[in-house]
Design a protein around this motif. Structure first.
Motif, PDB file in Angstrom:
ATOM      1  N   GLU A  40     -75.735 -55.852  76.201  1.00 46.99           N
ATOM      2  CA  GLU A  40     -76.216 -56.939  77.045  1.00 46.99           C
ATOM      3  C   GLU A  40     -75.875 -56.630  78.496  1.00 46.99           C
ATOM      4  O   GLU A  40     -74.765 -56.187  78.803  1.00 46.99           O
ATOM      5  N   GLU A  44     -76.631 -57.798  82.829  1.00 48.81           N
ATOM      6  CA  GLU A  44     -77.040 -58.832  83.763  1.00 48.81           C
ATOM      7  C   GLU A  44     -77.547 -58.157  85.026  1.00 48.81           C
ATOM      8  O   GLU A  44     -77.118 -57.047  85.353  1.00 48.81           O
ATOM      9  N   VAL A  74     -77.418 -58.730  88.919  1.00 46.50           N
ATOM     10  CA  VAL A  74     -76.721 -59.556  89.907  1.00 46.50           C
ATOM     11  C   VAL A  74     -77.164 -59.166  91.307  1.00 46.50           C
ATOM     12  O   VAL A  74     -77.469 -58.011  91.578  1.00 46.50           O
ATOM     13  N   ARG A 112     -73.114 -54.315  82.951  1.00 51.91           N
ATOM     14  CA  ARG A 112     -72.848 -54.703  81.563  1.00 51.91           C
ATOM     15  C   ARG A 112     -72.271 -56.113  81.557  1.00 51.91           C
ATOM     16  O   ARG A 112     -71.414 -56.447  82.378  1.00 51.91           O
ATOM     17  N   ARG A 113     -72.773 -56.946  80.667  1.00 51.83           N
ATOM     18  CA  ARG A 113     -72.274 -58.324  80.581  1.00 51.83           C
ATOM     19  C   ARG A 113     -70.835 -58.299  80.077  1.00 51.83           C
ATOM     20  O   ARG A 113     -70.519 -57.649  79.092  1.00 51.83           O
ATOM     21  N   THR A 120     -68.882 -58.919  76.012  1.00 51.93           N
ATOM     22  CA  THR A 120     -69.746 -58.677  74.864  1.00 51.93           C
ATOM     23  C   THR A 120     -69.264 -57.450  74.113  1.00 51.93           C
ATOM     24  O   THR A 120     -68.734 -56.512  74.699  1.00 51.93           O
TER      25      THR A 120
END
Length: 75
Positions: free
Chosen positions: A26, A28, A30, A40-41, A44
């Motif tokens: 996962e 994101e 930004v 990387r989130r 997770t």
């Protein structure tokens, strides 16, 4: 890279390898100043950990690890 009609981009394979991104990770996007970053989130689980967690406790054999290794190796 080119943005497709769904707003998706493909991260080149060499960058995925370099930064250890795997299918199912996962991420994101930004905004930092006038720049978008893919990160990387946090928090997770990695793909391997998810898979082993899913498989843990599902074995249906009474064989020991050593017996299974002998079977797989053909010893």
């Amino acid at each position: 890279m080119r943005l497709n009609s769904k707003g998706q981009v493909t991260i080149p394979a060499e960058l995925r390898r370099k930064y250890a991104f795997e299918e199912g990770d996962e991420v994101e996007v930004v905004e930092v100043g006038n720049v978008l970053q893919i990160v990387r989130r946090e928090g997770t689980e990695r793909r391997g950990k998810r898979l082993t967690g899913h498989m843990r406790g599902r074995a249906t054999t009474t064989m020991s690890t050593d017996e299974l290794m002998d079977l797989f190796r053909g010893d």
